[in-house]
Design an enzyme around this catalytic site. Sequence first.
Site, PDB file in Angstrom:
ATOM      1  N   HIS A  77       0.835  -1.195   0.000  1.00  5.95           N
ATOM      2  CA  HIS A  77       0.000   0.000   0.000  1.00  5.95           C
ATOM      3  C   HIS A  77       0.867   1.241   0.000  1.00  5.95           C
ATOM      4  O   HIS A  77       2.041   1.203   0.369  1.00  5.95           O
ATOM      5  CB  HIS A  77      -0.928   0.024   1.225  1.00  5.95           C
ATOM      6  CG  HIS A  77      -0.200  -0.043   2.537  1.00  5.95           C
ATOM      7  ND1 HIS A  77       0.270  -1.232   3.060  1.00  5.95           N
ATOM      8  CD2 HIS A  77       0.161   0.919   3.419  1.00  5.95           C
ATOM      9  CE1 HIS A  77       0.862  -0.996   4.214  1.00  5.95           C
ATOM     10  NE2 HIS A  77       0.825   0.300   4.453  1.00  5.95           N
ATOM     11  N   CYS A 112       1.681   3.761  11.672  1.00  4.10           N
ATOM     12  CA  CYS A 112       2.671   3.253  10.729  1.00  4.10           C
ATOM     13  C   CYS A 112       2.995   4.362   9.739  1.00  4.10           C
ATOM     14  O   CYS A 112       2.283   5.372   9.692  1.00  4.10           O
ATOM     15  CB  CYS A 112       2.161   2.003  10.004  1.00  4.10           C
ATOM     16  SG  CYS A 112       0.768   2.288   8.894  1.00  4.10           S
TER      17      CYS A 112
END
Length: 662
Positions: free
Chosen positions: A65, A181
């Site tokens: 991603h 993250c």
Amino acid sequence: MSELITAELVDLDLSAETKQAAARSLAERMAASGRVTDLEGFLADVAAREAQMPTGLDGGIGIPHCRSEHVTEPTLAFGRSAAGIDFGAPDGPADLIFLIAAPAGGDADHLSILSTLARHLMDETFTGALRSATAPERTAALIRGDGPGVAPEPAAAPESDAPEAAPAPAAPFRIVAITSCPTGIAHTYMAAESLEKAGQAAGVEVFVETQGSAGFQRLDPQIVADADGVIFAHDVEVREKERFAGKPTVDVGVKAGINRPAELIAEVRQKAAHGETSAPAHAAAPMDKGADTGDNFATRLRKWLMTGVSYMVPFVAAGGLLIALAFAIGGYTVNKAPSVAEHFLWTESASWAALLFQIGSVAFGFLVPVLAGFIAYGMADRPGLVPGFVGGAIALTINAGFLGGLIAGLLAGAVVMAIQRVRIPPVLRGIMPVVVIPLISSAVVGFLMFLVVGKPIAALQKGLTDWLSGLTGANAIILGVLLGLMMCFDLGGPLNKVAYAFAVGGLANPNEGSLKVMAAVMAAGMVPPLAMALATTVRGRLFTKAERENGKAAWVLGASFITEGAIPFAAADPLRVIPSAMAGGAVTGALSMAFGCTLRAPHGGIFVVPLIGQPFLYLLAIAAGVGVSTALVVLLKGLRKPSPTHPAPAPADDEAGVPAAA
């Protein structure tokens, strides 16, 4: 607004063998549906995200991603692989592949949907339904949450289904957790789901604050105040970390929150039972975010020094350029002008030159204190700032210079970290970061700098300055080669910054040698982006479409002394680009020193050429280095054998962002 995923974005027979091929196959579906505008540019962003940390998860899941300017709207593509594809998960290959694409600006509603999907991936019912689905339409509906098969939200109190449930403890153990993250799309929410489920299984109340791309909603202050322990599962800095001061704390990377939540909960309970408490500064310092706990001392030291240098550079640019402009307008006697606060004539250029010089001198005076303060900050967070700045100011006072600032910052960070390890009664914790730590650490660092290490460092600094002043002939050329190699090896990384900081430190007390060093460093730093720009112009067929576009920007970046303009090329083909850049940088550094070029400005590229001693020879040195680098990179790329999967001689089909085979 389009649906997040449609049947056209589902491949139930994904035949790719590598994660790069899988990403390309799914990205092509996104491009075909008009959701990705530049396939190669998007794949480069996916590869850059993958390089930060593997995206494979336990349970046979891969979630490549990224956020990218080449994405028009939040999009999800899904592929199911019969053979499995290695995404770096500890338990082996992944058979369920989700390619998540978010636009650079982000969309809060769709990112919220992505976060819900990330949580569902932790539910075996949901993943089992995906493995048994037979039609793309049904699979897309499952992922969107249309109909049965989507994992239910976890029940708040599963024990309540029992007819004779035992009474809950009067004061259950409470944990607050932060998950985050680098991209803030998937791992953030999966770690949150994993911790919440592990908390239910252990009979512990877990409240999670996800600091993701869709923003974050702060936990209720009362929940934080009542918490018995804290878990930080993160790869970027926790925002407003001071809220959790003084509690038992476990600090790990975000993947630990996904893969071993029960261990983290047990660890924080054990710390609470033993009375171990830690302020936020006890955990990973700002430049340690994302670092593995196994990082060795050399790696951590590099990150601490980089923190100081990165905060110092804006002061260098502002102060140094103002001083350089002052010399250009008022000549080299401008430093003798009286204070503009006492004498300033609006119509005289000399007064304006003096004003620029004195403003720049004030800004430049912060160099060493800022360097020391933020090295300490990188080690010990905010409590390190006060002793770091104090130590840096003392380094200036005793003429220890740049080296003194380095040592002062390291001493300050070490002293604060030592103080933080002392067990403090709860009643005193509130005044520790405001009164006790600044007081004790500043006194200790001041004592060490004034009476122990300061004088030897000052003597070393003076010796280094004298050595630079006396450099001539072969010695100067060898130094120019070394500086050129350092500037071009990691293109803005640690070695580049060390060489740059070394040159800038000499400008605090300039002499002929230090001005030559500054000139050589800036000239060499301009070579890599200019060479890559020239190479994409003269041999465009050797580069991908994305690289050719980057080449256009590299002209400006190189001319402005922004070495990082060559990073996209080095990331795509490091074994050919980096040696070529280093060769050209070494040539330029050597020629600049041999020609005796000098520079008083610490930044600016070709825009400060009028401020350079021997400007025409300086430009010749840069041109020679650019020519060498360009010739080498064209030669090396021309020798590359075509990939078996792309036999046509059109390099634009290469996978951008993925290092080419040697």
